[in-house]
Write an enzyme that holds these catalytic residues in place. Sequence first.
Site, PDB file in Angstrom:
ATOM      1  N   SER A   1     -14.587  34.992   9.724  1.00 27.74           N
ATOM      2  CA  SER A   1     -13.427  34.311  10.255  1.00 27.74           C
ATOM      3  C   SER A   1     -12.347  34.041   9.077  1.00 27.74           C
ATOM      4  CB  SER A   1     -14.011  32.731  10.502  1.00 27.74           C
ATOM      5  OG  SER A   1     -14.452  32.294   9.071  1.00 27.74           O
ATOM      6  N   LYS A   2     -11.282  33.462   9.666  1.00 31.26           N
ATOM      7  CA  LYS A   2     -10.262  33.211   8.580  1.00 31.26           C
ATOM      8  C   LYS A   2     -10.726  32.347   7.290  1.00 31.26           C
ATOM      9  CE  LYS A   2      -6.068  30.249   8.341  1.00 31.26           C
ATOM     10  NZ  LYS A   2      -6.144  30.354   7.095  1.00 31.26           N
TER      11      LYS A   2
END
Length: 510
Positions: free
Chosen positions: A266-267
């Site tokens: 994920s970011k």
Amino acid sequence: MPFEKVRVRFAPSPTGPLHIGGVRTAIFNYLFAKKHNGNFILRIEDTDQNRFVSGAEEYILESLKWLNIEPDEGVGKGGSFGPYRQSERKDIYQKYAHQLISDGHAYYAFDTPSELENMRNRLKSEKHSNQQYNAKTRVNMLNSLSLSQAKVQQKLDNNDPYVIRLMLPENKEIKFQDAVLGDFVFHSSQLDDKILFKSDGMPTYHLANVVDDHLMEISHVIRGSEWTNSTPCHILLYRYLGWEKEIPVFAHMPLLLKPDGQGKLSKRDGDRLGFPVFPLNWKSQETSEISKGYKESGYSSEAFLNFLVLLGWNPGTDQEIFSLTELINSFSIEQIGKSGSKFDLDKAKWFNHQYLQKKPISELREEFLVTLIEKGINHSHLNIDKILELVRERATFTSDFWELTNYFFIAPTSYDSKVIKKRWKENTPKILTDIIVILSALNNFQAYEIETIIKQHINTQNLNMGQVLSSLRLTIVGSASGPSIFDIMVLLSKEESIMRIQNGINNIKK
Ligand code: GLU
């Protein structure tokens, strides 16, 4: 295959910067299109206005440009199947939504958010395992299946908010074969009557995506595996819209996983683990915070692309370095692995290192000269190309060059104390003074000659080779690091080398 030509699309939603998982999907689409002399299309799926982020579309275009995988058709390029931005195609979707209603495959639903909430709570309290709006539950809700025609008309005339829902069959299996993940069987009782269209005139992803894929004659849908569960709904849409014979091939890409393999990358992982998850820098408009991109972190686009492709695609050989043309020639969907691929930063760096070794020296020089100018360094007396050639095998990024070469431009003013302690002996100044005499007499100041004559001297005088050479390096470089000291001396020149040795003799104190 019902399609004469391979046409694939990359269909991001402009909801923020493109994550590297999305970049990989774009690359796979591109490679597949080029391999089959097909078209690579960029479609912007911007129907969800609530999630629209300004600048995201430009970011997507710039990212593809940086990677040299620009679309043949689509936003920013044009083409005969446009417009390619879904917000500009609203009327098209409306027509199909109404067609589905009149053919009995979709219906109006007027339930308010609180009515939907009540339905879910009631089903929960009755211990139903799923609380979906579906064939079982829709009969008790406010929709054009449960209400009289007159009532429905009245609500529409009143401009009551509505949605149009897909009417799923109650007890049907929906099967499809995924080109990567294999066979899937879904049962309609597991699925819900997806919303296709809203009274604000906007379609949802499902309707817009299927209509566009059909109208744009998309032959293969290559996308992330998070869309696998939506595919049965899409297949029904093709069927209900009369396009069953032209269903594209579906190929869902397995996830990019966190470095430890535990879940989707994920970011936040990037922020947490300190590596970029975006191709280019992204500045958040809300917080003005900048998330680092691969480009700005010093990765070359070729290395980054090569790295990403091999996170999922297996060429079936040991080859790891592929030019874009080689990738196009070798790529096939069948060689994409079924399971997720773990992100590996060291591997990304390895690729960058490999590409840096192959870069034309003129490119490296150009970048490096910018650094030298910024630092106000005079370099006219030095052969920058040779210096860079000498150290490039130690560099992963071009930004490493200053660290690796600064002693060429700035003579040492201090000396590594650990080396002094270990290597600098009482007789070292005397030995180095003798070496100065030898070097001064050397006419052909080349690496082989310098090495031969110095080593000869060390051997005939019965000196300690390691000790003398380390001390010599210490005077010239200031530390124990760097490539061959003889190569360094040649590039510095005889005069400069001798001067540095003399400075070392004068300044190094045990
Ligand atoms: N707009 C979707 C996304 O952002 C596209 C999914 C698809 O390719 O069908 O991922």
